[in-house]
Scaffold this active site. Sequence first.
Site, mmCIF file in Angstrom:
data_model
loop_
_atom_site.group_PDB
_atom_site.id
_atom_site.type_symbol
_atom_site.label_atom_id
_atom_site.label_comp_id
_atom_site.label_asym_id
_atom_site.label_seq_id
_atom_site.Cartn_x
_atom_site.Cartn_y
_atom_site.Cartn_z
ATOM 1 N N SER A 231 1.658 -2.986 -0.104
ATOM 2 C CA SER A 231 2.864 -2.040 -0.246
ATOM 3 C C SER A 231 4.086 -2.272 0.692
ATOM 4 O O SER A 231 3.863 -3.057 1.582
ATOM 5 C CB SER A 231 2.279 -0.636 -0.142
ATOM 6 O OG SER A 231 1.896 -0.734 1.191
ATOM 7 N N LYS A 232 5.189 -1.647 0.377
ATOM 8 C CA LYS A 232 6.388 -1.723 1.173
ATOM 9 C C LYS A 232 6.024 -1.279 2.588
ATOM 10 O O LYS A 232 6.568 -1.778 3.483
ATOM 11 C CB LYS A 232 7.261 -0.622 0.328
ATOM 12 C CG LYS A 232 8.683 -0.853 1.281
ATOM 13 C CD LYS A 232 9.620 -1.541 0.327
ATOM 14 C CE LYS A 232 11.032 -1.796 1.198
ATOM 15 N NZ LYS A 232 11.231 -3.293 1.408
ATOM 16 N N ARG A 233 5.210 -0.471 2.684
ATOM 17 C CA ARG A 233 4.635 0.090 3.989
ATOM 18 C C ARG A 233 4.348 -0.875 5.175
ATOM 19 O O ARG A 233 4.526 -0.756 6.355
ATOM 20 C CB ARG A 233 3.740 1.198 3.986
ATOM 21 C CG ARG A 233 4.551 2.525 4.432
ATOM 22 C CD ARG A 233 3.642 3.835 4.227
ATOM 23 N NE ARG A 233 3.286 4.001 2.904
ATOM 24 C CZ ARG A 233 2.163 4.167 2.424
ATOM 25 N NH1 ARG A 233 0.995 3.919 3.163
ATOM 26 N NH2 ARG A 233 1.825 4.265 0.949
ATOM 27 N N GLN A 234 3.654 -1.876 4.467
ATOM 28 C CA GLN A 234 3.041 -2.990 5.198
ATOM 29 C C GLN A 234 3.807 -4.219 5.495
ATOM 30 O O GLN A 234 3.338 -5.056 6.132
ATOM 31 C CB GLN A 234 1.657 -3.447 4.983
ATOM 32 C CG GLN A 234 0.807 -2.051 5.311
ATOM 33 C CD GLN A 234 -0.637 -2.323 5.506
ATOM 34 O OE1 GLN A 234 -1.106 -3.399 5.865
ATOM 35 N NE2 GLN A 234 -1.439 -1.449 5.350
ATOM 36 N N GLY A 235 4.888 -4.126 4.742
ATOM 37 C CA GLY A 235 5.768 -5.279 5.109
ATOM 38 C C GLY A 235 6.714 -5.535 3.921
ATOM 39 O O GLY A 235 6.699 -4.467 3.159
#
Length: 528
Positions: free
Chosen positions: A284-288
Amino acid sequence: MIHQTMNQSTEARVPRVRFAPSPTGYLHIGGLRTALYNELFARHHGGIFVLRIEDTDRTRYVEGAVENILRTLKWAGLTPDEGPFLAPDGSVQERGAYGPYVQSARTEKYRHYAEELLGKTEEASGQSYAYRCFCTPEEIESLKKDRASSDAAPLPGLVPHARNCRGLTGEESAALAAESPYVIRLRVPDRVGRVEFTDSIRGLVRFDYSSVDDQVLLKSDGFPTYHLANVVDDHEMEITQVIRGEEWLPSTPKHLLLYRALGWEPPAFAHLPLLLNPDRTKLSKRQGDVAVEDYRAQGYLPQAMINFVALLGWNPSGDREKYSKDELAREFRLEKVNKAGAVFNREKLDWLNGEYMKEMPDEELTEVVIPFLRIDGVLTEVDGGIKAADGSPVDREALRRSVALEKGRAKTLKDFAATTGYFFTSKVELSRDMIPWKKSTPEVAKERLYGLRDRLAGLSEKYFSDPKLLEAEIIPFVAERGWTNADTLWPFRVALSGRERSPSPFEIAWAIGKKRTLERVEAAISLL
Ligand code: GLU
């Protein structure tokens, strides 16, 4: 019960696969992998790779997303045989005999089939394959909520209907349609039964009818849902094998019911494993970064990206990691794709990128590095010529040599900005303290640099055309003088680079040339 079969005619047909992104944002890594596997499959089997834009959900449409998808696929070196492409003037055009390939230009077809299903009766139940539903979205939502909170045994799978739309007769439904807006829904059989199919990756997959919703096929604005448009187009475009992400697996029973209702033979299906973060949560966007463009902007080469993405969920053989696209196509087998999620390992991507940079001819690598040096302000373009940050002209050969020197250490094209800037400026930032070797003194450093300056000044340009020639000349000179390499070459290297770490002074001298080498040695002397 539906059993999917492959008949003779399917086997004899030219394999046709498609990548069918929705223009709802940027092309992400998962999308790139789906597109790539489709292309590898097509190339392996001598088939056709179709690109289709699924843009019927106007509420999720993002301006510029089609162009982004096309641009990114092109950058990655993917080459659909049919479908939209970006013309040199930037406009979106199409190729292929099955078009239009953009669904918003095909809405008449979907409406036609949805209406056909209203009037078509399933023999087993004596009911139509589809029906009009007059409930408002709010009514459906509140019924779903009530049902979720009630203790009564849920009606399996079927959408609850405030107005019992499923039970309306043909005449009642037609009469209501004249005055109220409606959607057309798929009628999932309410008898016990299931949809079964053999997924090319997962093997036998089963869904009970009771787990499948009465999917909306045509919305009240006359636009189809993804499900209807997808099935109609896969049929009309003669797709033989669907290859898509695992998130679409729950949609497949709906699609198979639709194929049956429409009397069409379904394609084969393959659902690709999820992409996972290193902690095994969904990528997901949150982790990279997930947008392919972000990787491009960070200086990853398309060859590395393709190689890396291909191995997310599949490996042709045990240990080997580096494959060209042609090699991947030769080896590609859908059946060998893993069912389990594939972990996105950034270190592996960095390593592969480094490998591809190392093997690239220096001229070619320099060309792709230049835009990154520009972005980071290391170089500027003035009147068609390239200049360093301080305005001094940059010679192409010096640029090529500096890239050649640093490519062994770089992970991305962007890394060159931090490591090559000092090659191009007329001076380097120097601190007096850094010049002497740590076990030596400024006086000694000064003496060594004087000696080197005189020696270098006497050498012809030839010695600056190859670092080894220069080294073979200077090392014996240092020994003759009774100096050590450390207390001589350290000040020399720092004079040329201004850095604690850098390539050897012979390599830097080769990259910047005789004149600049002497200027920098002189500048260091004047500081001591
Ligand atoms: N339009 C769908 C998507 O955005 C395509 C799913 C499929 O390949 O059937 O991923």
